[in-house]
Design a protein around this motif. Structure first.
Motif, PDB file in Angstrom:
ATOM      1  N   LEU A   1     -22.675  15.110  -2.152  1.00 18.04           N
ATOM      2  CA  LEU A   1     -23.514  13.762  -2.862  1.00 18.04           C
ATOM      3  C   LEU A   1     -22.700  12.521  -2.526  1.00 18.04           C
ATOM      4  O   LEU A   1     -22.934  11.481  -2.208  1.00 18.04           O
ATOM      5  N   LEU A   2     -21.365  12.878  -2.880  1.00 20.70           N
ATOM      6  CA  LEU A   2     -20.302  11.796  -2.866  1.00 20.70           C
ATOM      7  C   LEU A   2     -19.095  12.198  -2.508  1.00 20.70           C
ATOM      8  O   LEU A   2     -18.616  13.286  -2.997  1.00 20.70           O
ATOM      9  N   ASP A   3     -18.443  11.333  -1.686  1.00 26.70           N
ATOM     10  CA  ASP A   3     -17.198  11.841  -0.890  1.00 26.70           C
ATOM     11  C   ASP A   3     -16.051  11.578  -1.729  1.00 26.70           C
ATOM     12  O   ASP A   3     -16.272  10.538  -2.877  1.00 26.70           O
ATOM     13  N   GLN A   4     -14.884  12.417  -1.990  1.00 29.81           N
ATOM     14  CA  GLN A   4     -13.726  12.014  -2.672  1.00 29.81           C
ATOM     15  C   GLN A   4     -13.213  10.699  -2.016  1.00 29.81           C
ATOM     16  O   GLN A   4     -13.515  10.242  -0.915  1.00 29.81           O
ATOM     17  N   GLY A   5     -12.688   9.857  -3.258  1.00 27.51           N
ATOM     18  CA  GLY A   5     -12.449   8.518  -2.623  1.00 27.51           C
ATOM     19  C   GLY A   5     -13.503   7.492  -2.832  1.00 27.51           C
ATOM     20  O   GLY A   5     -13.046   6.305  -2.767  1.00 27.51           O
ATOM     21  N   THR A   6     -14.757   7.870  -3.501  1.00 25.17           N
ATOM     22  CA  THR A   6     -15.677   6.817  -3.649  1.00 25.17           C
ATOM     23  C   THR A   6     -15.493   6.080  -4.891  1.00 25.17           C
ATOM     24  O   THR A   6     -15.028   6.770  -5.894  1.00 25.17           O
ATOM     25  N   ARG A   7     -15.247   4.983  -4.715  1.00 24.73           N
ATOM     26  CA  ARG A   7     -15.098   3.873  -6.110  1.00 24.73           C
ATOM     27  C   ARG A   7     -16.627   3.879  -6.563  1.00 24.73           C
ATOM     28  O   ARG A   7     -17.723   3.508  -6.132  1.00 24.73           O
ATOM     29  N   LEU A   8     -16.787   4.285  -7.759  1.00 25.56           N
ATOM     30  CA  LEU A   8     -18.125   4.832  -8.320  1.00 25.56           C
ATOM     31  C   LEU A   8     -18.873   3.146  -8.804  1.00 25.56           C
ATOM     32  O   LEU A   8     -18.323   2.877  -9.780  1.00 25.56           O
ATOM     33  N   GLY A   9     -19.979   3.018  -8.285  1.00 18.00           N
ATOM     34  CA  GLY A   9     -20.725   1.991  -8.733  1.00 18.00           C
ATOM     35  C   GLY A   9     -21.944   2.528  -9.359  1.00 18.00           C
ATOM     36  O   GLY A   9     -22.245   3.528  -9.365  1.00 18.00           O
ATOM     37  N   PRO A  10     -22.944   1.452  -9.710  1.00 16.43           N
ATOM     38  CA  PRO A  10     -23.784   1.688 -10.670  1.00 16.43           C
ATOM     39  C   PRO A  10     -24.711   2.814  -9.998  1.00 16.43           C
ATOM     40  O   PRO A  10     -25.411   3.549 -10.539  1.00 16.43           O
ATOM     41  N   VAL A  11     -24.996   2.584  -8.596  1.00 24.36           N
ATOM     42  CA  VAL A  11     -26.028   3.559  -7.941  1.00 24.36           C
ATOM     43  C   VAL A  11     -25.213   5.061  -7.773  1.00 24.36           C
ATOM     44  O   VAL A  11     -25.931   5.953  -7.877  1.00 24.36           O
TER      45      VAL A  11
ATOM     46  N   HIS B   1       0.869  -1.274  -0.127  1.00 25.04           N
ATOM     47  CA  HIS B   1       0.062  -0.027   0.045  1.00 25.04           C
ATOM     48  C   HIS B   1       0.770   1.331  -0.040  1.00 25.04           C
ATOM     49  O   HIS B   1       0.444   2.182  -0.922  1.00 25.04           O
ATOM     50  N   ALA B   2       1.998   1.309   0.900  1.00 28.55           N
ATOM     51  CA  ALA B   2       2.850   2.505   0.962  1.00 28.55           C
ATOM     52  C   ALA B   2       3.642   2.705  -0.535  1.00 28.55           C
ATOM     53  O   ALA B   2       3.638   3.813  -0.900  1.00 28.55           O
ATOM     54  N   ALA B   3       3.772   1.501  -1.176  1.00 30.99           N
ATOM     55  CA  ALA B   3       4.360   1.875  -2.389  1.00 30.99           C
ATOM     56  C   ALA B   3       3.519   2.223  -3.426  1.00 30.99           C
ATOM     57  O   ALA B   3       3.983   3.136  -4.230  1.00 30.99           O
ATOM     58  N   GLY B   4       2.269   2.291  -3.246  1.00 32.79           N
ATOM     59  CA  GLY B   4       1.343   2.706  -4.075  1.00 32.79           C
ATOM     60  C   GLY B   4       1.031   4.273  -3.834  1.00 32.79           C
ATOM     61  O   GLY B   4       1.100   4.836  -4.800  1.00 32.79           O
ATOM     62  N   VAL B   5       0.889   4.358  -2.740  1.00 36.59           N
ATOM     63  CA  VAL B   5       0.865   5.779  -2.259  1.00 36.59           C
ATOM     64  C   VAL B   5       1.781   6.607  -2.835  1.00 36.59           C
ATOM     65  O   VAL B   5       1.707   8.037  -3.208  1.00 36.59           O
ATOM     66  N   GLU B   6       3.229   5.987  -2.840  1.00 37.67           N
ATOM     67  CA  GLU B   6       4.280   6.811  -3.396  1.00 37.67           C
ATOM     68  C   GLU B   6       4.367   7.223  -4.629  1.00 37.67           C
ATOM     69  O   GLU B   6       4.466   8.261  -5.239  1.00 37.67           O
ATOM     70  N   GLN B   7       3.424   6.244  -5.551  1.00 41.32           N
ATOM     71  CA  GLN B   7       3.138   6.477  -6.924  1.00 41.32           C
ATOM     72  C   GLN B   7       1.737   7.000  -7.371  1.00 41.32           C
ATOM     73  O   GLN B   7       1.433   7.186  -8.398  1.00 41.32           O
ATOM     74  N   ARG B   8       1.117   7.580  -6.207  1.00 41.07           N
ATOM     75  CA  ARG B   8      -0.194   8.207  -6.515  1.00 41.07           C
ATOM     76  C   ARG B   8      -0.029   9.438  -7.583  1.00 41.07           C
ATOM     77  O   ARG B   8       0.695  10.190  -7.403  1.00 41.07           O
TER      78      ARG B   8
ATOM     79  N   GLY C   1      -5.327   6.553  -4.163  1.00 43.48           N
ATOM     80  CA  GLY C   1      -5.590   7.418  -2.953  1.00 43.48           C
ATOM     81  C   GLY C   1      -6.704   6.667  -2.173  1.00 43.48           C
ATOM     82  O   GLY C   1      -7.069   7.463  -1.082  1.00 43.48           O
ATOM     83  N   LEU C   2      -6.740   5.533  -1.980  1.00 42.75           N
ATOM     84  CA  LEU C   2      -7.503   4.746  -1.134  1.00 42.75           C
ATOM     85  C   LEU C   2      -6.765   4.204  -0.029  1.00 42.75           C
ATOM     86  O   LEU C   2      -5.449   4.029  -0.044  1.00 42.75           O
ATOM     87  N   GLY C   3      -7.411   3.769   1.235  1.00 46.30           N
ATOM     88  CA  GLY C   3      -6.871   3.303   2.248  1.00 46.30           C
ATOM     89  C   GLY C   3      -6.562   1.765   2.004  1.00 46.30           C
ATOM     90  O   GLY C   3      -6.980   1.293   1.117  1.00 46.30           O
ATOM     91  N   LEU C   4      -5.810   1.454   2.934  1.00 45.61           N
ATOM     92  CA  LEU C   4      -5.581  -0.275   2.859  1.00 45.61           C
ATOM     93  C   LEU C   4      -7.014  -0.722   3.275  1.00 45.61           C
ATOM     94  O   LEU C   4      -7.700  -0.564   4.063  1.00 45.61           O
ATOM     95  N   PRO C   5      -7.360  -1.950   2.103  1.00 45.24           N
ATOM     96  CA  PRO C   5      -8.597  -2.546   2.420  1.00 45.24           C
ATOM     97  C   PRO C   5      -8.783  -3.165   3.846  1.00 45.24           C
ATOM     98  O   PRO C   5      -7.906  -3.710   4.198  1.00 45.24           O
ATOM     99  N   PRO C   6      -9.790  -2.704   4.598  1.00 41.40           N
ATOM    100  CA  PRO C   6      -9.874  -3.292   5.870  1.00 41.40           C
ATOM    101  C   PRO C   6     -10.069  -4.505   6.012  1.00 41.40           C
ATOM    102  O   PRO C   6     -10.748  -5.336   4.931  1.00 41.40           O
ATOM    103  N   LEU C   7      -9.893  -5.138   7.165  1.00 44.40           N
ATOM    104  CA  LEU C   7     -10.031  -6.663   7.593  1.00 44.40           C
ATOM    105  C   LEU C   7     -11.492  -6.467   8.503  1.00 44.40           C
ATOM    106  O   LEU C   7     -11.693  -5.412   9.178  1.00 44.40           O
ATOM    107  N   ARG C   8     -12.178  -7.539   8.689  1.00 43.02           N
ATOM    108  CA  ARG C   8     -13.396  -7.460   9.375  1.00 43.02           C
ATOM    109  C   ARG C   8     -13.598  -8.769  10.097  1.00 43.02           C
ATOM    110  O   ARG C   8     -13.279 -10.001   9.776  1.00 43.02           O
ATOM    111  N   PRO C   9     -14.031  -8.719  11.105  1.00 42.01           N
ATOM    112  CA  PRO C   9     -14.096 -10.099  11.993  1.00 42.01           C
ATOM    113  C   PRO C   9     -15.290 -11.019  11.610  1.00 42.01           C
ATOM    114  O   PRO C   9     -16.441 -10.543  11.190  1.00 42.01           O
ATOM    115  N   VAL C  10     -14.894 -12.325  11.586  1.00 42.29           N
ATOM    116  CA  VAL C  10     -16.134 -13.163  11.389  1.00 42.29           C
ATOM    117  C   VAL C  10     -15.884 -14.261  12.382  1.00 42.29           C
ATOM    118  O   VAL C  10     -14.741 -14.670  13.113  1.00 42.29           O
TER     119      VAL C  10
END
Length: 417
Positions: A151-161, A14-21, A336-345
């Protein structure tokens, strides 16, 4: 080779990607914006809805009933200049509410009677006693969003809705982050691209799948080449033939932002050339193997010209899970997105220990009959070459190599595709 922990590998990628943003902002037509990431907040220039409209088919009414129902030219005039008290005009769902209207009487609750000199609108016997209450079935302007609302925040990945929301705000174009460009280099003498493979050969699973996987992460595959397990051919495909040589007298032109994703060739056999070629080219290994199963041989390296290379293992499940380890965080950082989060299961069944610090394993979400809670059932198809479990999965467990009992809470990753 010193392997990184799985968590560190994701963080480094992720840091390598941020460097090349990229600091470039593209403006794209709304119809082509699907999958892009917004480069700036989308602020509505208008109220939504931008006029008072009817939520029902029926009649806009002014004052208490019964009402004189106006039609024809009189109705058009009422819609433009307003309703007089004691009158009504027909409206359809979404239709403009004339000024002076206090409510909408829905069609099921009204009765129209013709008299000698006019049409009269009254309540049907089935209408509720309070019908029509003031403001009923009227969507006032700005009910959803006043003008100037984000209406939509910066960093939103645009889906159909999201595209529908943008269209509702009157946007024809939107500002987006450029999509990361990815080159695929697929290796392997044993791979066939059509038909049923014979003994000793395997069918290509990456050519059909990786472009879609990259697209789900916001990237775009610009080219895909297939090479045999040959060092010269692989070096040419990687574009490393002139890097790291004594003949190179000047630093190579910077090509930061470009990503190469390879499949296979990351092991240590005589047929595996990717690691050695990257070393010969003077690459910096950011991740030189990962303490995870499957996917341990995966790597991330930076070439002297700035290009990033992600080396995926050759086994299909190991490769696609390594996409989640390295490619997803890398492309997220570039956008410019954050590290994809983990969630507990909660585990529905135990997972056995294995010789690795971390294990990635597809799971299905199942309903526990006793607790009525949703739990995670580990897939029985989790070998490095097995894709059936991932195709059937709702997510990926990230459990410790020491194993875990049923009922244990463990981290998981959502699938991006």
């Amino acid at each position: 080779m010193t392997r990184s922990s799985w968590s560190d590998a994701r963080r480094i990628a992720h840091a390598a990607g941020v460097e090349q943003r990229s600091q470039v902002v593209d403006s794209v037509e709304l119809i082509t914006a699907l999958g892009h990431v917004l480069a700036a907040p989308l602020v509505s220039p208008i109220a939504i809805p931008h006029y008072a409209s009817s939520a029902m088919d029926g009649w806009a009414v002014a004052g208490a009933g019964p009402w004189e129902l106006v039609r024809g030219a009189a109705a058009e005039r009422a819609r433009s200049v307003g309703l007089e008290v004691g009158t009504a005009v027909e409206v359809l769902t979404g239709g403009l509410i004339p000024t002076g209207a206090v409510a909408v009487l829905q069609r099921e609750h009204g009765v129209v009677e013709e008299t000698a000199d006019a049409l009269r609108l009254g309540l049907s016997p089935q209408a509720p006693r309070d019908e029509p209450a003031a403001g009923r079935h009227i969507r006032n302007a700005g009910t959803e969003s006043p003008a100037g609302t984000i209406l939509l925040d910066q960093g939103t990945r645009l889906g159909p809705v999201h595209l529908a929301v943008a269209a509702g705000g009157g946007f024809d174009r939107v500002p987006v982050v450029p999509r990361p460009k990815v080159r695929l280099v697929l290796t392997g003498d044993e791979v066939v691209t059509s038909g049923v493979p014979g003994a000793g050969f395997v069918r290509d699973s990456f050519g059909p799948s990786l472009p879609g996987v990259i697209a789900s992460l916001g990237g775009v595959v610009t080219s895909s080449v297939r090479v045999r397990d040959d060092a010269s051919a692989t070096a040419e495909a990687l574009g490393t033939t002139t890097l790291g040589t004594t003949a190179l007298t000047e630093p190579p032109a910077r090509r930061a932002g470009e990503v190469i994703v390879t499949t296979g060739g990351t092991g240590g056999s005589r047929a595996d050339h990717v690691r050695a070629l990257l070393r010969d080219a003077g690459a910096e290994f950011l991740v030189d193997g990962v303490e995870v199963r499957p996917g341990g041989p995966a790597l991330l390296a930076r070439l002297p010209d700035g290009r990033l290379v992600v080396g995926l293992p050759g086994n299909p499940l190991a490769a696609l899970l390594s996409v989640l380890t390295l490619v997803q965080p890398l492309l997220a950082g570039q956008q410019g997105l954050g590290l994809p989060p983990l969630r507990p299961v909660v585990l529905a069944s135990p997972v056995d220990p294995t010789r690795s610090e971390t294990v990635l394993r597809p799971y299905r979400a199942v309903l526990d009959a006793d607790s009525a809670a949703v739990t995670a059932e580990p897939s029985p198809w989790h070998g490095a070459a097995m894709l059936r479990g991932l195709a059937d999965a709702d997510g990926v467990l990230v459990h410790p190599g020491t194993g875990a009992a049923a009922g244990t809470v463990v981290p998981s990753l959502d699938l991006p595709w």
